[in-house]
Scaffold this motif. Sequence first.
Motif, PDB file in Angstrom:
ATOM      1  N   GLY A 189       0.830  -1.194   0.000  1.00 19.53           N
ATOM      2  CA  GLY A 189       0.000   0.000   0.000  1.00 19.53           C
ATOM      3  C   GLY A 189       0.861   1.238   0.000  1.00 19.53           C
ATOM      4  O   GLY A 189       2.076   1.184  -0.198  1.00 19.53           O
ATOM      5  N   MET A 190       0.228   2.385   0.264  1.00 15.85           N
ATOM      6  CA  MET A 190       0.974   3.645   0.221  1.00 15.85           C
ATOM      7  C   MET A 190       2.028   3.733   1.308  1.00 15.85           C
ATOM      8  O   MET A 190       3.059   4.371   1.129  1.00 15.85           O
ATOM      9  CB  MET A 190      -0.003   4.824   0.310  1.00 15.85           C
ATOM     10  N   ALA A 191       1.787   3.065   2.455  1.00 11.33           N
ATOM     11  CA  ALA A 191       2.757   3.123   3.547  1.00 11.33           C
ATOM     12  C   ALA A 191       3.801   2.022   3.464  1.00 11.33           C
ATOM     13  O   ALA A 191       4.809   2.062   4.158  1.00 11.33           O
ATOM     14  CB  ALA A 191       2.041   3.052   4.891  1.00 11.33           C
ATOM     15  N   GLY A 192       3.614   1.009   2.639  1.00  8.23           N
ATOM     16  CA  GLY A 192       4.572  -0.082   2.534  1.00  8.23           C
ATOM     17  C   GLY A 192       4.508  -1.004   3.734  1.00  8.23           C
ATOM     18  O   GLY A 192       4.109  -0.600   4.831  1.00  8.23           O
ATOM     19  N   SER A 193       4.897  -2.279   3.532  1.00  8.62           N
ATOM     20  CA  SER A 193       4.845  -3.251   4.620  1.00  8.62           C
ATOM     21  C   SER A 193       5.817  -4.387   4.335  1.00  8.62           C
ATOM     22  O   SER A 193       6.159  -4.660   3.180  1.00  8.62           O
ATOM     23  CB  SER A 193       3.421  -3.801   4.787  1.00  8.62           C
ATOM     24  N   THR A 194       6.257  -5.052   5.396  1.00  7.43           N
ATOM     25  CA  THR A 194       7.118  -6.223   5.242  1.00  7.43           C
ATOM     26  C   THR A 194       6.279  -7.364   4.686  1.00  7.43           C
ATOM     27  O   THR A 194       5.177  -7.644   5.184  1.00  7.43           O
ATOM     28  CB  THR A 194       7.739  -6.618   6.586  1.00  7.43           C
ATOM     29  N   ASP A 206       7.998  -2.055  -0.617  1.00 11.65           N
ATOM     30  CA  ASP A 206       8.702  -0.936  -1.266  1.00 11.65           C
ATOM     31  C   ASP A 206      10.031  -1.474  -1.799  1.00 11.65           C
ATOM     32  O   ASP A 206      11.091  -1.314  -1.182  1.00 11.65           O
ATOM     33  CB  ASP A 206       8.934   0.205  -0.270  1.00 11.65           C
ATOM     34  N   ILE A 207       9.957  -2.117  -2.927  1.00 10.84           N
ATOM     35  CA  ILE A 207      11.077  -2.906  -3.448  1.00 10.84           C
ATOM     36  C   ILE A 207      12.301  -2.032  -3.681  1.00 10.84           C
ATOM     37  O   ILE A 207      12.244  -1.031  -4.391  1.00 10.84           O
ATOM     38  CB  ILE A 207      10.659  -3.608  -4.757  1.00 10.84           C
ATOM     39  N   LEU A 304      -0.158   3.042 -10.366  1.00 11.02           N
ATOM     40  CA  LEU A 304      -1.323   3.016  -9.485  1.00 11.02           C
ATOM     41  C   LEU A 304      -1.568   4.365  -8.820  1.00 11.02           C
ATOM     42  O   LEU A 304      -2.701   4.811  -8.728  1.00 11.02           O
ATOM     43  CB  LEU A 304      -1.138   1.930  -8.413  1.00 11.02           C
ATOM     44  N   TRP A 305      -0.522   4.965  -8.292  1.00  8.21           N
ATOM     45  CA  TRP A 305      -0.615   6.287  -7.674  1.00  8.21           C
ATOM     46  C   TRP A 305       0.770   6.921  -7.681  1.00  8.21           C
ATOM     47  O   TRP A 305       1.761   6.264  -8.010  1.00  8.21           O
ATOM     48  CB  TRP A 305      -1.162   6.212  -6.244  1.00  8.21           C
ATOM     49  N   THR A 306       0.824   8.193  -7.322  1.00 10.25           N
ATOM     50  CA  THR A 306       2.101   8.898  -7.280  1.00 10.25           C
ATOM     51  C   THR A 306       2.486   9.159  -5.826  1.00 10.25           C
ATOM     52  O   THR A 306       1.692   8.947  -4.909  1.00 10.25           O
ATOM     53  CB  THR A 306       2.035  10.245  -8.033  1.00 10.25           C
ATOM     54  N   GLU A 307       3.719   9.628  -5.620  1.00  7.65           N
ATOM     55  CA  GLU A 307       4.231   9.821  -4.266  1.00  7.65           C
ATOM     56  C   GLU A 307       5.180  11.014  -4.258  1.00  7.65           C
ATOM     57  O   GLU A 307       6.246  10.956  -4.878  1.00  7.65           O
ATOM     58  CB  GLU A 307       4.962   8.560  -3.805  1.00  7.65           C
ATOM     59  N   PRO A 308       4.820  12.104  -3.573  1.00  6.41           N
ATOM     60  CA  PRO A 308       5.714  13.267  -3.540  1.00  6.41           C
ATOM     61  C   PRO A 308       7.120  12.963  -3.022  1.00  6.41           C
ATOM     62  O   PRO A 308       8.060  13.683  -3.357  1.00  6.41           O
ATOM     63  CB  PRO A 308       4.969  14.248  -2.620  1.00  6.41           C
ATOM     64  N   CYS A 309       7.281  11.904  -2.208  1.00  7.43           N
ATOM     65  CA  CYS A 309       8.642  11.519  -1.792  1.00  7.43           C
ATOM     66  C   CYS A 309       9.517  11.315  -3.021  1.00  7.43           C
ATOM     67  O   CYS A 309      10.643  11.810  -3.097  1.00  7.43           O
ATOM     68  CB  CYS A 309       8.608  10.234  -0.977  1.00  7.43           C
ATOM     69  N   HIS A 368      -5.362  11.208  -5.293  1.00  3.33           N
ATOM     70  CA  HIS A 368      -5.520   9.821  -4.845  1.00  3.33           C
ATOM     71  C   HIS A 368      -5.601   9.762  -3.317  1.00  3.33           C
ATOM     72  O   HIS A 368      -6.383   8.984  -2.775  1.00  3.33           O
ATOM     73  CB  HIS A 368      -4.332   8.982  -5.340  1.00  3.33           C
ATOM     74  N   ALA A 369      -4.781  10.542  -2.634  1.00  4.80           N
ATOM     75  CA  ALA A 369      -4.816  10.622  -1.165  1.00  4.80           C
ATOM     76  C   ALA A 369      -4.555  12.069  -0.778  1.00  4.80           C
ATOM     77  O   ALA A 369      -3.588  12.675  -1.242  1.00  4.80           O
ATOM     78  CB  ALA A 369      -3.776   9.706  -0.544  1.00  4.80           C
ATOM     79  N   GLU A 370      -5.415  12.610   0.086  1.00  4.12           N
ATOM     80  CA  GLU A 370      -5.310  14.039   0.401  1.00  4.12           C
ATOM     81  C   GLU A 370      -3.949  14.391   0.981  1.00  4.12           C
ATOM     82  O   GLU A 370      -3.339  15.381   0.594  1.00  4.12           O
ATOM     83  CB  GLU A 370      -6.418  14.442   1.377  1.00  4.12           C
ATOM     84  N   GLU A 371      -3.447  13.560   1.907  1.00  4.86           N
ATOM     85  CA  GLU A 371      -2.132  13.823   2.485  1.00  4.86           C
ATOM     86  C   GLU A 371      -1.499  12.521   2.935  1.00  4.86           C
ATOM     87  O   GLU A 371      -2.136  11.720   3.621  1.00  4.86           O
ATOM     88  CB  GLU A 371      -2.219  14.786   3.672  1.00  4.86           C
ATOM     89  N   ALA A 372      -0.247  12.306   2.565  1.00  5.06           N
ATOM     90  CA  ALA A 372       0.551  11.206   3.102  1.00  5.06           C
ATOM     91  C   ALA A 372       1.401  11.798   4.225  1.00  5.06           C
ATOM     92  O   ALA A 372       2.596  12.053   4.068  1.00  5.06           O
ATOM     93  CB  ALA A 372       1.412  10.573   2.013  1.00  5.06           C
ATOM     94  N   PHE A 373       0.746  12.018   5.379  1.00  6.82           N
ATOM     95  CA  PHE A 373       1.379  12.742   6.489  1.00  6.82           C
ATOM     96  C   PHE A 373       2.520  11.945   7.111  1.00  6.82           C
ATOM     97  O   PHE A 373       3.352  12.506   7.825  1.00  6.82           O
ATOM     98  CB  PHE A 373       0.324  13.081   7.554  1.00  6.82           C
ATOM     99  N   TRP A 374       2.553  10.636   6.858  1.00  2.00           N
ATOM    100  CA  TRP A 374       3.579   9.780   7.456  1.00  2.00           C
ATOM    101  C   TRP A 374       4.903   9.820   6.692  1.00  2.00           C
ATOM    102  O   TRP A 374       5.906   9.321   7.176  1.00  2.00           O
ATOM    103  CB  TRP A 374       3.070   8.338   7.547  1.00  2.00           C
ATOM    104  N   CYS A 375       4.911  10.418   5.493  1.00  2.00           N
ATOM    105  CA  CYS A 375       6.177  10.444   4.740  1.00  2.00           C
ATOM    106  C   CYS A 375       6.283  11.656   3.808  1.00  2.00           C
ATOM    107  O   CYS A 375       7.266  12.390   3.842  1.00  2.00           O
ATOM    108  CB  CYS A 375       6.385   9.155   3.950  1.00  2.00           C
ATOM    109  N   CYS A 376       5.282  11.870   2.971  1.00  3.43           N
ATOM    110  CA  CYS A 376       5.408  12.861   1.895  1.00  3.43           C
ATOM    111  C   CYS A 376       5.438  14.295   2.401  1.00  3.43           C
ATOM    112  O   CYS A 376       6.139  15.148   1.833  1.00  3.43           O
ATOM    113  CB  CYS A 376       4.279  12.688   0.883  1.00  3.43           C
TER     114      CYS A 376
END
Length: 580
Positions: A189-194, A206-207, A304-309, A368-376
């Motif tokens: 997902g947007m936050a990534g996971s193991t 997050d390869i 799928l989506w973009t990421e300001p990071c 796609h997502a209003e805010e990715a406050f955890w990273c972006c």
Amino acid sequence: MKRLQYWLLLCSLLFFIGGVQAQKIANILQPVNFSDVYVGGELQQRGMKNFDRLEDDIYYPENVFPLVPHPTSAGWPGDKEGRTILALVLDAQAMHRTPKYLLQMIDMIPSKVNTQGYLGPIMKDSIMEQQLSGHGWFLRALCEYYLWKKDPKVKKYILTIVQNLAYPTMGYHKLYPINSDGRVQNAGGMAGSTQNTVGKWMLSSDIGCDFIFMDGVIQSYELFPSTKTKELVEEMITRFLQMDLEKIQAQTHATLTALRGILRYYNITKQAYLLKEVQKRYDLYRQIGMTENYENFNWFDRPLWTEPCAIVDSYMVAMQLWQYTQNPSYLEDAQHIYYNAICHTQRANGGFGCDNCPGPVENDLKVHAEEAFWCCTMRGGEGLSRAVSYSYFVSPGNVYITSYNTGKVVIRQKKGQFTMEQKTQYPFDGQVELSVLDADLKAPIHLKLFALSWMRNYKVQINNTPVHYSLSNGFIDIKYIPKVGDKINLSFELISQIEPMINKKYNRLDYCTLRYGPLILGSEDASPLLINQNDRITKKSTEEFSIEGKSVVLSPVYHLLNPRVTQPGYKKQILFKISQ
């Protein structure tokens, strides 16, 4: 025949010498220090709003660091902590503003790390890729804080992380899984996971995010060089360069962060092959990993989506590639990324969010997502801060203005210095005024003003008198000695263009984008619109453009903290079908 051979040999020699000279210039060309730039206008508004957001309750120290010692920090130990501290360190310098909570965060570190001096669980039988990735940001944050404050205890934190977390992974990065065998495919997902374990590696969705760690390790080596760290860095670089980014569907954020790290190492070692490898992979990203408004696919071949990071990373890579090559195409990319991607993904609250991927299927740009406050939101802090310092570059005898922004800058040269104020409404019009506020220079400098492909009909005056200039490599070059009271006026025409799609893999040849200067234009009108290659685009205002003979209203995807962008139903068509 011999004459021809001699001539070819001479040309080759001159080309080689010219390349060497260009490389020498690039090696000493540097952005101005944060302390010498006082930005105004829209960039100041963006930076200050991002700063405000990073001081909201969600980023209070007790919410950034875990509430109890040593948990897994949502699976990314060091990530939120590092990104937040890094953003505050850079925002503070770029905006000349004291952060409210930064020192408190730095003081909390000893009580939050484990007995080995890093965040999260102590590494034993497995290597958690996301723990390394998070500490890439934690290391970078501490390195930037040390560069700023020279705090000896922060130096100790850095060296402890390198000693106790980085060194034990030596020998395992060359075994990092770089193909799809054993990996969970099309996950995350947007936050990534193991996802799963292959060998000793606990792999992330997050390869490639192991190579985010590489960026932090390289900056630690830059500050505190050692043979052992060098060996580790080169092991990681070697493995990264072996990876087929497209085939493995690497995360573009991890990829671009790795490229920034390699550019940092190139700047240290001057190994030419590293620059070429970065160029090759940036070109791959540009050709198959970009959306049509210069954002990113979160993974290669997965739009799928973009990421300001990643968008921030791409901006920084483009600017650094220009710095090291002087190729104006990279500077053009950076301008497009800033105005059409960074500026679109910053939200009204100062944070940053994710968009869709116009190009492969969709013609519209939407949230796609209003805010990715955890990273972006935090990565946006570095992006905006770098945009401040990247506005001006200097080398002995040369001053490059690489972006037109209202504000003030102090230019320092070996033979003196001068202070210059800039006023402009770029990118909406072609007027730039530079005023020399003070000056103490004993020799002329080359003042270089960027002049890119969407600009023409230049006029340059100093104190209302036209002056001679040369034009090369995307810059107007004026040789003169700045004097107090001088006013330099540059005017140019911003042209409108109808451009083919930029992504080569997902290119639909019968679709195009509409441009005004560096700005991509779009329409909120749901009615179909066919574009003819001879259509003329006219600016009516900064918010309204028209096409001669058609009723459509166009506006830039660029916006300045406009809350409407995240309201339900908002979308803007940016890809238009070309009439046959």
